[in-house]
Design an enzyme around this catalytic site. Structure first.
Site: not given
Ligand SMILES: NC(=O)N[C@@H](CC(=O)O)C(=O)O
Ligand SMILES: [Zn+2]
Ligand SMILES: [Zn+2]
Length: 347
Positions: A15, A99, A247
């Site tokens: 992200h 996604k 992630d």
């Molecule tokens: N992993 C998370 O807890 N958060 C992610 C979203 C996601 O990957 O599910 C986000 O965008 O903050």
């Molecule tokens: Zn994520």
């Molecule tokens: Zn996720």
């Protein structure tokens, strides 16, 4: 000093957000990874190839001079994504996946899919063109225990999906359970999974050490130790179905340290180093390169990177926070503590 040289890795689940946050976090990733699959859960989400093209340009503009980084873009699947958008995605050359966020499952998933049946024609097109479906694999039914939502998703959504679309390329993202490992390991070659560093290093007790730890709250939530061990076994197994996806999910401190805090752990500041810790603890440092640098591009049909990076077994302190938004910093994983491996920037 012990060092480890490996092919430059890629991050297959990341992200980056947008605007000031994008500019603040991108250098952490670009320093370590050559490429990253960039998640489309912006507000509003990236649902079209045109939006992905514009987002890609903003990312490229934020890459610090002297660094090379290639964003691999994704589209956010909605109930209304037309099959023609899949053709456009395949043709453009820079979109590498679509996604699936079950509506309401995680951060910025409100525009996600309410019923996969509505997406049947679009999924059929993805199956035909070989464009992977990247899945946040949790059911959203609040009656299902939060620790069971991945396993229930696999039984009630993913298995039926793959019966309907047996050749669909699927990446089950950020798997957190023994059930996730078993499902992916026994599925066809078209099914793979990413594993985060924090799910390899932490179990659910980390959310409650001496008090509540909002910076260890992510989705899917950390699970019990037996699941962590299953994830480590999968990551170090050499099985090409499992590969690196951090992630890394930046949230400003005020939104994490709150009565109702956001889900997401920021790990890009030590994006490969934390994996080195996990693989070292498992006595499997020699398996890190394939997991981090080979299995991902092989699954996505992309070339492996040519350059190499070197890590040194050299402990360094993670700052308590790092700059992100003017008044609202980012608290990285391990804040105020040490990481055992570091990127050897002298190389
Ligand atoms: N992993 C998370 O807890 N958060 C992610 C979203 C996601 O990957 O599910 C986000 O965008 O903050
Ligand atoms: Zn994520
Ligand atoms: Zn996720």
């Amino acid at each position: 000093m012990e060092t480890l040289t490996l092919t430059r890795p890629d991050d297959w689940h990341l992200h980056l957000r947008d605007g000031a946050i994008l500019k603040a976090v991108l250098p952490d990733t670009a320093r370590r990874f050559a490429r990253a699959i960039v998640m489309p859960n912006l507000k509003p989400p990236v649902t079209t190839v045109a939006q992905a093209a514009a987002y890609r340009e903003r990312i490229l503009a934020a890459v610090p001079t002297g660094m090379a980084f290639e964003p691999l873009m994704t589209l956010y699947l909605t109930d209304n994504t037309p099959p023609a958008e899949i053709d456009a995605a395949r043709d453009c050359g820079f979109v590498h996946g679509v996604k699936l966020y079950p509506a309401g499952a995680t951060t910025n998933s409100d525009a996600g899919v309410t019923d996969l049946l509505k997406c049947a024609a679009t999924l059929a097109r993805m199956e035909a063109l070989g464009l992977p479906l990247l899945i946040h694999g949790e059911v959203t039914d609040p009656a299902v225990d939060v620790f069971d939502r991945e396993a229930v998703f696999i039984d009630t959504v993913l298995s039926p999906l793959l019966k309907d679309f047996p050749a669909l390329k699927v990446v089950l993202e950020h798997i957190t359970t023994r059930e996730g490992v078993q499902f992916v390991a026994t599925a066809g070659r078209n099914v793979a999974a990413t594993i985060t560093a924090h799910h390899l290093l932490l179990n659910r007790n980390a959310i409650f050490v001496g008090g509540i730890r909002p910076h260890h709250y992510c989705l899917p939530i950390l699970k019990r130790e037996t699941h962590r061990q299953a994830l480590v076994a999968a990551a170090v197994s050499g099985n090409p179905k499992f590969f690196l996806g951090t992630d890394s999910a930046p949230h400003a401190r005020s939104t994490k340290e709150a009565a109702c805090g956001c889900a997401g752990c920021y790990t890009a500041h030590a994006g490969i180093e934390l994996y080195a810790e996990a693989f070292e603890a498992a006595g499997a440092l020699d398996r890190l390169e394939a997991f981090a640098s080979f299995h991902g591009p092989d699954f996505y049909g992309l070339p492996r990177n040519a350059e190499r990076i070197t890590l040194a077994r050299w402990s360094w302190p993670v700052p308590a926070s790092q700059t992100m938004l003017a008044e609202d910093p980012l608290v990285p994983l391990r804040a105020g503590e040490a990481v055992a491996w570091r990127l050897d920037l002298t190389e």
